[in-house]
Design a protein around this motif. Structure first.
Motif, PDB file in Angstrom:
ATOM      1  N   VAL A  71       0.827  -1.215   0.000  1.00  0.00           N
ATOM      2  CA  VAL A  71       0.000   0.000   0.000  1.00  0.00           C
ATOM      3  C   VAL A  71       0.859   1.262   0.000  1.00  0.00           C
ATOM      4  O   VAL A  71       0.644   2.160  -0.831  1.00  0.00           O
ATOM      5  N   PRO A  72       1.863   1.401   0.881  1.00  0.00           N
ATOM      6  CA  PRO A  72       2.732   2.587   0.791  1.00  0.00           C
ATOM      7  C   PRO A  72       3.410   2.726  -0.568  1.00  0.00           C
ATOM      8  O   PRO A  72       3.546   3.843  -1.099  1.00  0.00           O
ATOM      9  N   GLN A  73       3.829   1.606  -1.159  1.00  0.00           N
ATOM     10  CA  GLN A  73       4.457   1.663  -2.486  1.00  0.00           C
ATOM     11  C   GLN A  73       3.487   2.210  -3.532  1.00  0.00           C
ATOM     12  O   GLN A  73       3.856   3.029  -4.387  1.00  0.00           O
ATOM     13  N   LEU A  74       2.226   1.740  -3.452  1.00  0.00           N
ATOM     14  CA  LEU A  74       1.209   2.213  -4.398  1.00  0.00           C
ATOM     15  C   LEU A  74       0.982   3.708  -4.256  1.00  0.00           C
ATOM     16  O   LEU A  74       0.854   4.430  -5.251  1.00  0.00           O
ATOM     17  N   ILE A  75       0.896   4.161  -3.010  1.00  0.00           N
ATOM     18  CA  ILE A  75       0.660   5.593  -2.764  1.00  0.00           C
ATOM     19  C   ILE A  75       1.777   6.419  -3.399  1.00  0.00           C
ATOM     20  O   ILE A  75       1.531   7.434  -4.058  1.00  0.00           O
ATOM     21  N   GLN A  76       3.022   5.967  -3.241  1.00  0.00           N
ATOM     22  CA  GLN A  76       4.162   6.713  -3.783  1.00  0.00           C
ATOM     23  C   GLN A  76       4.242   6.630  -5.305  1.00  0.00           C
ATOM     24  O   GLN A  76       4.612   7.589  -5.973  1.00  0.00           O
ATOM     25  N   MET A  77       3.862   5.474  -5.843  1.00  0.00           N
ATOM     26  CA  MET A  77       3.948   5.285  -7.297  1.00  0.00           C
ATOM     27  C   MET A  77       2.827   6.009  -8.040  1.00  0.00           C
ATOM     28  O   MET A  77       3.055   6.618  -9.086  1.00  0.00           O
ATOM     29  N   ILE A  78       1.613   5.920  -7.497  1.00  0.00           N
ATOM     30  CA  ILE A  78       0.438   6.413  -8.227  1.00  0.00           C
ATOM     31  C   ILE A  78       0.072   7.835  -7.824  1.00  0.00           C
ATOM     32  O   ILE A  78      -0.244   8.667  -8.673  1.00  0.00           O
ATOM     33  N   GLY A  79       0.116   8.122  -6.497  1.00  0.00           N
ATOM     34  CA  GLY A  79      -0.304   9.432  -6.018  1.00  0.00           C
ATOM     35  C   GLY A  79      -1.806   9.632  -6.211  1.00  0.00           C
ATOM     36  O   GLY A  79      -2.503   8.731  -6.678  1.00  0.00           O
TER      37      GLY A  79
END
Length: 305
Positions: free
Chosen positions: A272-280
């Protein structure tokens, strides 16, 4: 002379029916304690006038039912208006609901009224007994799974039903069951249907569906359940939340979604943190919306470091 064992509360001396009642009372107390300890769910209690909705349904189906179905209509009235318990509903009640939801000879309004009544039934603490009748045929969840093919009014009724199912612990847990069955060519489960409905509603361009979708996702995230359940859905819902943030939601809906995102980031600490950083967009772009949103943004941001 009184039986001393009975007086002293020896369970072996009590009747089976008394033991069942005692167990039910104990379970009820446990449920109440759990209810007090959790975050209150977001439900919609005052949107539907039950009597008007029932009368409208009867007008639409009058003269089109078998004697058994007519009896089920009377049972529905007893349950929803007469305030009887779910014991008033016979074993064939879900067959009746199945026909109302799936007989295409009925107008769409029949399906809307039926789901709206079930949404109000979901607020009752014994609705789980009705849901357990649906273990074999999955009438309710098969219908909900088709949300993207339903009319706007039908979709709104399905979303209302699902949001209100979180009022009671037992019915909210029913929404998260992972046991699968085959529907058409798909393998689905209660949790998959719940996820599909919530994502579909959140990403709709219909404000009513967005409101109810954000409520379902908030309620889902507030559940204290095993990580294995959330592992399967956290990523899918997170992607929907990030997409939804681009619509610049209201403070209330932003709060619900940030609350859910904070929970998912806590459960799925890598993906989830990775997704937040990748997608915004990054949560901090919403700073200053309100104090409660800022607190959640800080919680999420700490997981991104």
């Amino acid at each position: 002379m009184a039986d001393t064992a009975a007086v002293n509360g020896n369970p072996e001396s009590t009747l089976p029916s008394e033991q069942v009642l005692a167990l039910e009372e104990e379970e009820r107390k446990e449920e109440e304690e759990k209810k007090k300890a959790r975050d209150p769910p977001i439900v919609f209690k005052d949107l539907i006038d039950v009597k008007d909705e029932f009368d409208s349904l009867v007008a639409l189906i009058d003269g089109k039912l078998s004697p058994e179905e007519q009896k089920s209509t009377e049972e529905l009235q007893q349950y929803m208006i007469g305030d009887e318990g779910s014991w008033a509903l016979s074993d064939g009640f879900l067959d009746y609901i199945n026909r109302l939801l799936n007989d295409k000879n009925f107008p769409a309004d029949v399906r809307v009224k039926t789901m709206n009544l079930l949404a109000m039934a979901a607020l009752k603490d014994d609705v789980i007994l009705v849901l357990h009748q649906d273990r074999k045929d999955h009438v309710l969840m098969n219908f909900a799974y088709e949300i993207d093919r339903l009319s706007r009014e039908e979709q709104e009724a399905v979303a209302l039903f699902m949001a209100n199912m979180f009022e009671n612990l037992s019915s909210s847990e029913w929404l998260l069951y992972i046991s699968e069955w085959q529907y058409n060519t798909q393998q689905i489960s209660n949790i998959r249907v719940t996820t599909k409905v919530s994502v579909h509603c959140l990403l709709s361009d219909n404000p009513i569906l967005q409101d109810r979708g954000s409520a379902i996702i908030y309620n889902l995230a507030a559940k204290e359940v095993k990580t294995v359940v959330f592992d399967d859905i956290a990523v899918e819902i997170t992607m929907a939340l990030l997409q939804y943030f681009n619509q610049k939601p209201s403070e209330e809906q932003l709060f619900r979604c940030m609350k859910a995102l904070a929970r998912f980031a806590d459960v799925s600490r890598q993906e989830v943190p990775q997704l937040i950083q990748m997608i915004g967009p990054e949560p901090k772009t919403f700073r200053g919306t309100s104090e409660r949103v800022d607190i959640l943004i800080e919680q999420i941001s700490s997981k991104l470091r």
